[in-house]
Scaffold this active site. Structure first.
Site, PDB file in Angstrom:
ATOM      1  N   ASP A   1    -134.091 -25.226 -20.063  1.00  0.00           N
ATOM      2  CA  ASP A   1    -133.287 -26.360 -20.520  1.00  0.00           C
ATOM      3  C   ASP A   1    -132.506 -27.071 -19.416  1.00  0.00           C
ATOM      4  OD1 ASP A   1    -131.033 -24.594 -20.097  1.00  0.00           O
ATOM      5  OD2 ASP A   1    -131.272 -23.812 -22.128  1.00  0.00           O
TER       6      ASP A   1
ATOM      7  N   HIS B   1    -138.948 -19.836 -15.243  1.00  0.00           N
ATOM      8  CA  HIS B   1    -139.954 -20.345 -16.183  1.00  0.00           C
ATOM      9  C   HIS B   1    -140.060 -21.861 -16.139  1.00  0.00           C
ATOM     10  CE1 HIS B   1    -139.793 -16.374 -18.722  1.00  0.00           C
ATOM     11  NE2 HIS B   1    -140.448 -16.245 -17.593  1.00  0.00           N
TER      12      HIS B   1
ATOM     13  N   ARG C   1    -136.591 -15.010 -30.251  1.00  0.00           N
ATOM     14  CA  ARG C   1    -136.757 -13.739 -30.959  1.00  0.00           C
ATOM     15  C   ARG C   1    -135.700 -13.400 -31.992  1.00  0.00           C
ATOM     16  NH1 ARG C   1    -138.983 -13.536 -26.518  1.00  0.00           N
ATOM     17  NH2 ARG C   1    -141.138 -12.844 -26.302  1.00  0.00           N
TER      18      ARG C   1
ATOM     19  N   ASN D   1    -125.233  -9.016 -24.567  1.00  0.00           N
ATOM     20  CA  ASN D   1    -126.157  -9.541 -25.568  1.00  0.00           C
ATOM     21  C   ASN D   1    -125.542  -9.382 -26.944  1.00  0.00           C
ATOM     22  OD1 ASN D   1    -128.725  -9.866 -27.232  1.00  0.00           O
ATOM     23  ND2 ASN D   1    -129.557  -9.977 -25.181  1.00  0.00           N
TER      24      ASN D   1
ATOM     25  N   CYS E   1    -154.920 -31.647 -12.934  1.00  0.00           N
ATOM     26  CA  CYS E   1    -154.831 -32.011 -11.510  1.00  0.00           C
ATOM     27  C   CYS E   1    -153.417 -31.872 -10.955  1.00  0.00           C
ATOM     28  CB  CYS E   1    -155.370 -33.424 -11.264  1.00  0.00           C
ATOM     29  SG  CYS E   1    -154.239 -34.738 -11.761  1.00  0.00           S
TER      30      CYS E   1
END
Ligand code: NAD
Ligand code: ZN
Length: 238
Positions: free
Chosen positions: A103, A118, A35, A207, A129
């Site tokens: 990662d 994730h 983002r 952040n 399958c």
């Protein structure tokens, strides 16, 4: 900085600390996030190409995107911030890492107790399958030898649900935590963005871009993951 001293005090007094990381944890390793990048790959919003619809209906593009991400990863390594978190786990300051990153860098840096919310881009399977596949077979665009299905990395795509075991591990750790430190995530991806609200403990948000996503945290620190972790660690070790 006063805030960094506060984080250190909280780290040292907390008996259960969870670190929740996102793509911003790894940008200083050279892996672009989704983002805040200056430009998207081929001008395509990653939310559409890292989507189950792309895998099912536009496999060539999906395959090209993940081949590109795998080759980027080959030239990248965990940075000091990842190693500091591993050291804090050894010192008993950090108990669980919950990450949206695929990662594998927290494990590579030495953390042991990790919930990969994730999945991992380093493992591969058949979309139909579920049988395991090799990286080579994926990169060569082979079909599943079992059923002819499409091969894919073992990541959670947009439109898919999270692995139950990792989700429960992260949720339980966060519910019991006395301190949750969230690093480098836009907190835009559901349901992981709900996790910081699930704790009764203290919450810290680190952040480089502070937006409304930082609302509700006890402490907000604007800065880059590697730099902030390095500075907190200096206070710890000096
Ligand atoms: P995101 O791209 O939505 O947000 C990244 C956030 O980190 C932004 O808020 C950005 O401002 C911040 N940031 C960027 N560099 C930073 C730095 N050096 N220090 C601190 N903050 C920094 O990422 P997300 O919230 O993790 O969600 C994206 C989804 O994409 C996830 O599902 C994830 O699985 C996937 N993804 C993973 C990787 C990876 O494994 N490294 C990389 C890109 C995307
Ligand atoms: Zn198959």
């Amino acid at each position: 900085m006063k805030e960094l001293k506060t984080v250190l005090n909280w780290l040292q007094s907390s008996k259960q600390t969870v670190i929740l990381t996102g793509a911003g944890m790894s940008t200083e390793s050279g892996i672009p996030d989704f983002r805040s990048s200056s430009g998207w790959w081929k001008n395509i919003d990653p939310q559409t190409v890292a989507h189950i619809t792309a895998l099912e209906n536009n496999y060539d593009l999906f395959h090209e995107f993940y081949s590109m991400r795998l080759s980027t990863l080959d030239s990248c390594e965990p940075h000091d911030g990842h190693f500091i978190l591993a050291d804090w786990e050894k010192r008993g300051l950090v108990h669980t890492i919950a990450t949206q990153n695929v990662d594998g860098f927290h494990a590579k840096a030495g953390n042991q107790n990790i919930a990969e919310l994730h999945g991992s881009i380093q493992n591969f399977r058949c979309h139909r399958c579920e049988s395991q596949a090799t990286r080579e077979a994926f990169l060569n665009k082979e079909k599943c030898p079992n059923c002819g299905g499409k091969l894919r990395p073992n990541v959670v795509l947009f439109g898919e649900s999270l692995p139950e075991d990792s989700w429960m591990k992260a949720l339980n750790a966060i519910r019991e935590a006395e301190l949750v430190i969230v690093i480098g995530t836009s907190l835009e991806v559901y349901p992981v963005n709900q996790l910081p609200m699930m704790t009764k403990g203290k919450t810290v948000f680190i952040n480089k871009d502070i937006t409304s996503n930082a609302n509700g945290f006890d402490l907000v620190i604007e800065g880059k993951a590697k730099e902030i972790l390095t500075n907190i660690n200096l206070l710890l070790t000096h």
